[in-house]
Scaffold this active site. Structure first.
Site, PDB file in Angstrom:
ATOM      1  N   GLU A  47     -32.458  -7.214   9.848  1.00 14.74           N
ATOM      2  CA  GLU A  47     -32.870  -7.094  11.112  1.00 14.74           C
ATOM      3  C   GLU A  47     -33.144  -5.828  11.611  1.00 14.74           C
ATOM      4  O   GLU A  47     -34.019  -5.387  12.346  1.00 14.74           O
ATOM      5  CB  GLU A  47     -31.679  -7.704  12.010  1.00 14.74           C
ATOM      6  CG  GLU A  47     -31.567  -9.255  11.895  1.00 14.74           C
ATOM      7  CD  GLU A  47     -30.499  -9.432  12.553  1.00 14.74           C
ATOM      8  OE1 GLU A  47     -30.257  -9.979  13.710  1.00 14.74           O
ATOM      9  OE2 GLU A  47     -29.230  -9.212  12.133  1.00 14.74           O
ATOM     10  N   SER A  68     -33.552 -12.600  -0.657  1.00 11.49           N
ATOM     11  CA  SER A  68     -32.105 -12.631  -0.683  1.00 11.49           C
ATOM     12  C   SER A  68     -31.495 -13.400  -2.153  1.00 11.49           C
ATOM     13  O   SER A  68     -30.451 -12.888  -2.641  1.00 11.49           O
ATOM     14  CB  SER A  68     -31.388 -13.323   0.468  1.00 11.49           C
ATOM     15  OG  SER A  68     -31.726 -14.604   0.568  1.00 11.49           O
TER      16      SER A  68
END
Lengths: 339, 466
Positions: free
Chosen positions: A289, A49
């Site tokens: 996810e 990220s």
């Protein structure tokens, strides 16, 4: 005998918290040479990220990914962030980082405008330069402007911003409302071999098509999908925490808790679907996810396609699949006898 | 006898001559390797525009060189090692905790129990979880005491010497037993059903009445663990001004600091949380675990303290994925269009609430699948059991409900002799579709992913089996 089957599963998944506020803040400091530092409270947990955030800031400032250094995850030095959870970093922290970079860039534009004899809103960034829209030959190096901002104008180019996804509370009776700002979608197709004498399942291939809005970094999207699929394979076929009658775990170690290794991984083909979300940074949504959501469903549908057995409880161990095959044969034998 | 290679002989000799105790005390740290300082930056990191570049991560270089500093690689001068005593019993009242023998051991510097925690409760929604259990044990992985010693081995031995007297209480392990009204409160004063959610859209009775066929199915999923390569770990150190610094594997430092502040009774201005590069999270590192324990032991001992979960602790004392029992009833038209769907979800919430509220909500909203369904009734419950706590895990209930709705989708396709791809294309959400909560959806690409995956897979349209 090995029987081949294929199964399809699609899914949808939201970005961010369910209604609850989950803001992110960010600070962007442009250095005197036109490189930049991003301060963020989020945490790198292996998903990449921080690189995504660097790319977002770089895009906004017209500089390269390597020109942005990211300082993260320290409550003394970095601004508030809800954290690496709920597939929210690219979308929520990414929006905050983009807005912070935009503010810092605004200071550079104010400094550059009189030098280029235009108004600030006529300027844009491109390849480490600030240039006049429509007249790219009229430009100044971003480093020269940043240095001048500090040394001549006395205005160090620093921007800070926050972002919180737009939601509407759910009605307590009917659950109606807008729980999330945006969603992503995906389809995975699995191909398996099922041994009808043992019930053993081998996953041969998974083709995954995922939506993440604009892929800020396609390589990191592929990494997330491959990792998610490995979790999905374990969820589908092997992994299960078992308890004894007194409520104590009996397989709390990696010898008896079976999970896929690299040798158990199928061939994985990752596709990123064309998609753009106007509410995300440069059209991006997220991907963390969702990558593990449809894998097990696709594999279980492929098992059904291969041997006609519907396993309704995970994991689909060889024992369960074989029991299903045996029951199906008994049923068929009965029908033949009856006929 | 076969002659050993010289390298093996040399290595064995080195191990023998080393002072074993010193070896145990030596800080675990990555060996120093000379680094090439002329770093070659890959082209993708230097190009503009930056977005859509396949830029490599700066941390990859560190990982490749073995230079990433995880908590296990960090050592502070005078640092002690902590171990947590686990209950090993799923449900009990704690009658007494005797730590005298552990405290008397050479090398043990500090011992704490649940009674030493200033505010012994935390949690992201319900604050029902203790740092260390003091009166009640709710699952076998609960901590009841902790030791800080000069080596990890001494700390591990010392927790074996702590004697805890329990009054066992019959554990409830089945979520359906917990659901029953007559089951006594597992977690009084909280009710057994600690979360409930309903999504209601249209009229399911009408939808079922208009259906050509109705399909019913029940699906179950299991409890699984995140299994991050790096277990939960933290180091606490206090400065002479009473300011606390914690290095931690937390993925969420903002909430982490709030919970640490609450449990220790120390203002946030005196707490600094530094999250290291984390070796895998997957939702499992969004709450405090060892942090208040090391902080209290560090305060008591006056020295920095580190605690790293063992693999069994990672399984039994951190959160796991919610097992779900899912009942689906779906009414379809002759063409395979879904006209009504009724869903009931029961989530095994384990010993503590943790992120159950989020999991409950997401599972319930997503349970309809990425399909246009005008008549929907979805209801979800989460209940306490005396099993390992369930919490945030990649997908928050979505992989479970996807298994259910996609299994049933294929059963419907098989029964109606429709290709599995076709039935999904027929029902998929579209741009502007209304979600189960009647949210107007934008940038919807379900069909695009279906077609892209099918094309790449080589899915021909003869998938229907009679």
């Amino acid at each position: 005998m090995k029987r081949r089957g294929r199964g399809i599963a699609c899914m949808w998944y939201p970005i961010g918290f369910t209604v609850a506020a989950n803001p992110s803040a960010a600070v962007v400091k442009i250095n005197e040479d036109g490189t930049a530092t991003l301060l963020t409270g989020t945490v790198e947990t292996g998903q990449g990220s921080l690189t995504i955030l660097a790319q977002i800031v770089a895009e906004e400032l017209g500089i390269a990914t390597d020109d942005v250094h990211v300082v993260s995850a320290d409550t003394d030095t970095t601004p508030m962030d809800t954290g690496a959870i709920a597939s929210r970093t690219t979308y929520v922290t990414g929006n905050a980082a983009r807005l912070a970079a935009e503010k810092a860039k605004g200071i550079l534009f104010e400094v550059a405008a009189p030098l280029l004899q235009v108004k600030a809103d006529q300027l844009e960034v491109c390849d480490r330069k600030i240039q006049v829209k429509g007249f790219p030959q009229r430009h100044i190096d971003i480093g020269d402007v940043a240095d001048r901002a500090r040394g001549v104008n006395g205005q160090p180019p620093i921007g800070s911003a926050t972002f919180n996804p737009a939601t509407v509370a759910l009605d307590p009776e009917t659950g109606q409302g807008k729980p999330f700002a945006t969603y992503v979608y995906a389809t995975q197709i699995a191909e398996v071999d099922v041994d009808d004498e043992t019930g053993e399942v081998e996953v041969l291939r998974i083709v995954a098509s995922h939506d993440c809005g604009t892929p800020i970094n396609p390589m990191l999207v592929e990494g997330q999908v491959e990792g998610g699929i490995s979790m999905g394979v374990g969820f589908a076929l092997e992994e299960e925490i078992l308890f004894d009658a007194s409520g104590r775990q009996v397989n709390s170690n990696l010898t008896n808790y079976i999970m896929p290794t690299s040798l158990d991984m199928p061939e994985v083909v990752v596709e990123i679907v064309d998609s753009y979300d106007p509410t995300g940074p440069f059209g991006a949504k997220g991907v963390g996810e969702p990558t593990c959501v449809s894998t097990a469903a696709a594999i279980l549908n492929a098992i059904h396609d291969a041997v006609g057995v519907r396993v309704t409880s995970l994991p689909a161990t060889a024992e369960k699949v074989y029991a299903g095959i045996k029951a199906k044969r008994a049923q068929e034998a009965k029908q033949i006898t009856a006929g | 006898m076969e002659k050993k290679p010289a390298a093996v002989v040399e290595r064995e000799a080195r191990v023998e001559t080393r002072d074993v105790v010193e070896m145990l005390r030596a800080p675990a740290a990555a060996p120093l390797v000379p680094l090439p300082l002329e770093v070659l930056v890959p082209e993708a990191r230097q190009q503009t525009p930056a977005v859509r570049q396949r830029a490599t991560r700066p941390d990859c270089r560190l990982h490749g060189l073995g230079q990433t500093k995880y908590i296990d690689d960090m050592y502070l001068p005078g640092m002690l090692y902590a171990k947590i005593k686990r209950a090993g019993i799923a449900s009990a009242r704690i009658l007494s905790v005797d730590t005298k023998e552990a405290e008397a051991m050479p090398g043990v510097v500090a011992v704490i129990t649940g009674r030493d925690v200033p505010v012994n409760s935390f949690g992201p929604s319900l604050k029902d979880q203790p740092v260390l259990a003091d009166e009640r044990v709710f699952h076998a992985g609960d901590g009841v005491a902790a030791v800080a010693a000069v080596t990890e081995q001494i700390a591990a031995e010392a927790i074996e010497k702590i004697k805890v007297e329990y009054e066992p209480i019959r554990p409830v392990l089945d979520p359906f037993e917990s659901l029953k009204l007559e089951t006594p409160g597992l977690h009084a004063p909280n009710p057994n059903i600690y979360g409930h959610k309903v999504i209601k859209k249209g009229d399911v009775a009408k939808g079922f009445a208009e259906s050509y066929r109705i399909f019913e199915g029940s699906y179950r999923t299991q409890m699984v663990e995140h299994v991050p390569l790096e277990p939960h770990a933290s180091i606490a150190t206090w400065d002479p001004n009473g300011r606390l610094t914690i290095y931690s594997t937390l993925g969420r430092i903002t909430l982490g600091r709030a919970d640490i502040s609450r449990t220790l009774g120390v203002p946030m201005s005196r707490i600094r949380i530094i999250a290291t590069i984390v070796g895998g999270n997957f939702g499992g590192k969004n709450e405090i675990t060892t942090e208040p324990v090391v902080a209290l032991l560090a305060k008591k001992s006056g020295r920095p303290v580190k605690c790293t979960f063992t693999r069994p602790e990672e399984f039994a004392s951190s959160t796991t994925r919610h097992p779900l029992v899912m009942d689906y009833k779906t009414g379809v038209s002759r063409e395979g269009r879904i006209l009504a769907r009724q869903i009931r979800l029961v989530l095994d919430g384990g010993a503590y609430c943790s992120w159950s509220e989020t999991t409950l909500g997401k599972a319930c909203i997503l349970s309809a699948g990425p399909y246009q369904i005008d008549n929907l009734y979805a209801e979800a419950f989460v209940v306490y059991t005396n099993k390992t706590m369930t919490g945030a895990m990649r997908g928050f209930g979505a992989p479970q409900v996807c298994f259910a709705y996609e299994s049933q989708m294929d059963d419907i396709a098989t029964a109606l002799n429709i290709d599995p791809l076709e039935i999904r294309m027929l029902n998929a959400l579209k741009e502007g579709s209304l979600s189960p909560t009647s949210q107007k959806l934008h940038s919807v690409v379900v069909r695009e992913t279906l077609l892209q995956a099918a094309q790449r897979f080589g899915w021909n349209g003869n998938g229907a089996r009679s």
